[in-house]
Design a protein around this motif. Structure first.
Motif, PDB file in Angstrom:
ATOM      1  N   LEU A   2      39.800  44.159  16.982  1.00  0.00           N
ATOM      2  CA  LEU A   2      38.570  43.980  17.752  1.00  0.00           C
ATOM      3  C   LEU A   2      38.344  45.118  18.741  1.00  0.00           C
ATOM      4  CD1 LEU A   2      36.180  42.125  18.477  1.00  0.00           C
ATOM      5  CD2 LEU A   2      37.698  40.932  20.050  1.00  0.00           C
ATOM      6  N   SER A   3      39.344  45.385  19.570  1.00  0.00           N
ATOM      7  CA  SER A   3      39.158  46.417  20.590  1.00  0.00           C
ATOM      8  C   SER A   3      39.039  47.803  19.967  1.00  0.00           C
ATOM      9  CB  SER A   3      40.305  46.378  21.602  1.00  0.00           C
ATOM     10  OG  SER A   3      41.547  46.618  20.962  1.00  0.00           O
ATOM     11  N   GLU A   4      39.853  48.088  18.933  1.00  0.00           N
ATOM     12  CA  GLU A   4      39.794  49.409  18.286  1.00  0.00           C
ATOM     13  C   GLU A   4      38.417  49.658  17.670  1.00  0.00           C
ATOM     14  OE1 GLU A   4      44.126  48.005  17.590  1.00  0.00           O
ATOM     15  OE2 GLU A   4      42.121  47.117  17.778  1.00  0.00           O
ATOM     16  N   THR A   5      37.841  48.606  17.100  1.00  0.00           N
ATOM     17  CA  THR A   5      36.537  48.746  16.445  1.00  0.00           C
ATOM     18  C   THR A   5      35.429  48.980  17.471  1.00  0.00           C
ATOM     19  OG1 THR A   5      37.283  47.263  14.682  1.00  0.00           O
ATOM     20  CG2 THR A   5      34.925  47.647  14.864  1.00  0.00           C
ATOM     21  N   VAL A   6      35.383  48.136  18.497  1.00  0.00           N
ATOM     22  CA  VAL A   6      34.324  48.257  19.498  1.00  0.00           C
ATOM     23  C   VAL A   6      34.496  49.542  20.311  1.00  0.00           C
ATOM     24  CG1 VAL A   6      33.250  47.170  21.500  1.00  0.00           C
ATOM     25  CG2 VAL A   6      33.980  45.760  19.573  1.00  0.00           C
ATOM     26  N   ASP A   7      35.737  49.886  20.640  1.00  0.00           N
ATOM     27  CA  ASP A   7      35.981  51.154  21.339  1.00  0.00           C
ATOM     28  C   ASP A   7      35.544  52.334  20.474  1.00  0.00           C
ATOM     29  OD1 ASP A   7      37.012  49.765  23.467  1.00  0.00           O
ATOM     30  OD2 ASP A   7      39.113  50.195  23.015  1.00  0.00           O
ATOM     31  N   GLY A   8      35.762  52.218  19.173  1.00  0.00           N
ATOM     32  CA  GLY A   8      35.387  53.294  18.249  1.00  0.00           C
ATOM     33  C   GLY A   8      33.896  53.530  18.182  1.00  0.00           C
ATOM     34  N   LEU A   9      33.105  52.514  18.526  1.00  0.00           N
ATOM     35  CA  LEU A   9      31.649  52.671  18.537  1.00  0.00           C
ATOM     36  C   LEU A   9      31.173  53.446  19.760  1.00  0.00           C
ATOM     37  CD1 LEU A   9      30.304  49.169  17.417  1.00  0.00           C
ATOM     38  CD2 LEU A   9      30.150  51.310  16.149  1.00  0.00           C
ATOM     39  N   SER A  10      32.032  53.565  20.785  1.00  0.00           N
ATOM     40  CA  SER A  10      31.692  54.278  22.012  1.00  0.00           C
ATOM     41  C   SER A  10      30.368  53.759  22.578  1.00  0.00           C
ATOM     42  CB  SER A  10      31.598  55.786  21.735  1.00  0.00           C
ATOM     43  OG  SER A  10      31.588  56.523  22.915  1.00  0.00           O
ATOM     44  N   VAL A  11      30.344  52.459  22.861  1.00  0.00           N
ATOM     45  CA  VAL A  11      29.113  51.770  23.254  1.00  0.00           C
ATOM     46  C   VAL A  11      28.574  52.283  24.583  1.00  0.00           C
ATOM     47  CG1 VAL A  11      28.098  49.521  23.815  1.00  0.00           C
ATOM     48  CG2 VAL A  11      29.788  49.712  21.969  1.00  0.00           C
ATOM     49  N   THR A  21      27.527  42.321  10.177  1.00  0.00           N
ATOM     50  CA  THR A  21      28.243  41.176   9.614  1.00  0.00           C
ATOM     51  C   THR A  21      28.664  40.280  10.778  1.00  0.00           C
ATOM     52  OG1 THR A  21      30.176  42.648   9.586  1.00  0.00           O
ATOM     53  CG2 THR A  21      29.054  42.293   7.493  1.00  0.00           C
ATOM     54  N   ALA A  22      27.712  39.593  11.364  1.00  0.00           N
ATOM     55  CA  ALA A  22      27.931  38.892  12.633  1.00  0.00           C
ATOM     56  C   ALA A  22      28.988  37.799  12.540  1.00  0.00           C
ATOM     57  CB  ALA A  22      26.602  38.301  13.131  1.00  0.00           C
ATOM     58  N   GLY A  23      29.002  37.025  11.457  1.00  0.00           N
ATOM     59  CA  GLY A  23      29.994  35.958  11.303  1.00  0.00           C
ATOM     60  C   GLY A  23      29.962  34.998  12.482  1.00  0.00           C
ATOM     61  N   GLY A  24      31.132  34.793  13.110  1.00  0.00           N
ATOM     62  CA  GLY A  24      31.212  33.902  14.260  1.00  0.00           C
ATOM     63  C   GLY A  24      30.837  34.568  15.565  1.00  0.00           C
ATOM     64  N   GLY A  25      30.568  35.866  15.537  1.00  0.00           N
ATOM     65  CA  GLY A  25      30.094  36.576  16.725  1.00  0.00           C
ATOM     66  C   GLY A  25      31.161  37.246  17.554  1.00  0.00           C
ATOM     67  N   GLY A  26      32.384  37.361  17.027  1.00  0.00           N
ATOM     68  CA  GLY A  26      33.468  37.977  17.799  1.00  0.00           C
ATOM     69  C   GLY A  26      33.191  39.416  18.186  1.00  0.00           C
ATOM     70  N   HIS A  27      32.814  40.241  17.209  1.00  0.00           N
ATOM     71  CA  HIS A  27      32.520  41.642  17.509  1.00  0.00           C
ATOM     72  C   HIS A  27      31.242  41.761  18.347  1.00  0.00           C
ATOM     73  CE1 HIS A  27      35.201  42.581  13.968  1.00  0.00           C
ATOM     74  NE2 HIS A  27      35.641  43.410  14.877  1.00  0.00           N
ATOM     75  N   SER A  28      30.243  40.952  18.009  1.00  0.00           N
ATOM     76  CA  SER A  28      28.988  40.992  18.775  1.00  0.00           C
ATOM     77  C   SER A  28      29.238  40.700  20.256  1.00  0.00           C
ATOM     78  CB  SER A  28      27.992  39.969  18.217  1.00  0.00           C
ATOM     79  OG  SER A  28      27.432  40.406  16.994  1.00  0.00           O
ATOM     80  N   ALA A  29      30.097  39.711  20.522  1.00  0.00           N
ATOM     81  CA  ALA A  29      30.380  39.338  21.914  1.00  0.00           C
ATOM     82  C   ALA A  29      30.986  40.501  22.685  1.00  0.00           C
ATOM     83  CB  ALA A  29      31.323  38.132  21.948  1.00  0.00           C
ATOM     84  N   GLU A  30      31.874  41.254  22.044  1.00  0.00           N
ATOM     85  CA  GLU A  30      32.509  42.387  22.717  1.00  0.00           C
ATOM     86  C   GLU A  30      31.518  43.518  22.969  1.00  0.00           C
ATOM     87  OE1 GLU A  30      35.698  42.664  24.017  1.00  0.00           O
ATOM     88  OE2 GLU A  30      35.521  40.510  23.644  1.00  0.00           O
TER      89      GLU A  30
END
Length: 299
Positions: A2-11, A21-30
């Motif tokens: 989770l953190s590696e993916t969201v950090d990789g987006l450099s938001v 691919t929202a699914g349950g919203g875990g990545h979206s929430a971060e």
């Protein structure tokens, strides 16, 4: 990851992002935690996922939920007036909710209708199992499931359906079990690869990934990032090849004195090797054992 993916987006706090691919919203929430006046479009084709994230993010001013296929993200966002974004995340494959909800028919551990549709619309796995000719069944199981005993499994499916349609997950799992050698049954559940293959075929997952990668690239601004998590060797291969092609520069023969093709790299690959789950995540989430994360940045 989770953190590696969201950090990789450099938001960026004011950026525009897509969780395809929202699914349950875990990545979206971060991602939403990092936004102040930006925008996140959480996309999913599964009505269950749409209900979940709609409720979860109902009080999030930066959130917008979009029902549809991530392969269609360019047209879905275009209909909302969005032509470019700062980042796209794709977490490919079946969600934990889909696997853990027996009646969806993804699991071979519990008896349920043989369904496997992510969108809950269109042809089911039962339609394929009972309608496809032997040769196509064997091809799907061999190619998508990388199953060594695909011919035997397909042959026994055809034999079984001559007596009655194969309608449930446990019926199919039993046919598969009886189609492989005893030693294979001791190595883990023998139905895993065939169920995976049928799920991929029902949902056109490889075609969806190809379309999603191209749509994401078209949407990205200069400096925008694409992060893709895959769980299947073919999905990882498709992602790697696509990013490698985008990153390729001059394709002229080496003996040409000057470049005449004019080809320039379109992305910078951030992850030369895919990021994989660490020991702590593997212990907490065994399903992450095959996950690979690749990230690129548009030039």
């Amino acid at each position: 990851m989770l953190s590696e993916t969201v950090d990789g987006l450099s938001v960026k706090p004011d950026g525009v992002y897509v969780d395809g691919t929202a699914g349950g919203g875990g990545h979206s929430a971060e991602i939403l935690k990092k936004l102040t006046n930006g925008r996140l479009y959480s996309v999913d084709r599964d009505p269950d996922a749409i209900r979940t994230v709609t409720e979860r993010f109902k009080d999030e001013p930066c959130s917008q939920i979009v029902e549809g296929r991530f392969g269609d993200m360019k047209s879905l966002l275009g209909a909302l007036g969005v032509c470019e974004v700062d980042g796209v995340l794709l977490d490919i494959g079946v969600s934990s909710h889909q696997l853990d909800t027996a009646q969806r028919g993804f699991s071979f551990h519990e008896d349920a209708p043989l369904d496997m549709r992510m969108s809950q619309r269109g042809e089911t796995a039962a339609d394929l199992v009972n309608g496809l000719p032997y040769s196509e069944l064997a091809r799907i199981i061999s190619t998508y499931g990388e199953e060594k005993f695909a011919s035997s499994i397909a042959r026994n499916i055809v034999k079984a359906r001559e007596e009655k349609p194969v309608e449930t997950t446990l019926e199919l799992a039993e046919i598969i079990k009886n189609s492989v050698p005893q030693r294979v049954r001791r190595e883990g559940h023998p139905a895993r690869q065939t169920f995976q293959a049928l799920r991929i075929a029902v949902n056109d997952e490889f075609g969806e990934l190809e379309r999603g990668l191209d749509g994401a690239f078209d949407l990205l601004k200069t400096g925008g990032r694409l992060a893709v998590i895959t769980f299947h060797s073919i999905e990882d291969r498709i992602t790697k090849q696509k990013m490698t092609t985008w990153a390729q520069g001059c394709t002229c023969p080496k003996d040409f004195p000057v470049c005449v093709c004019g080809n320039k790299p379109k992305v910078k690959i951030i992850t030369r090797k895919p990021i994989v789950a660490g020991a702590d995540e593997l212990e907490a989430n065994p399903r992450s054992r095959s996950a690979k994360l690749r990230i690129c940045e548009k030039l």
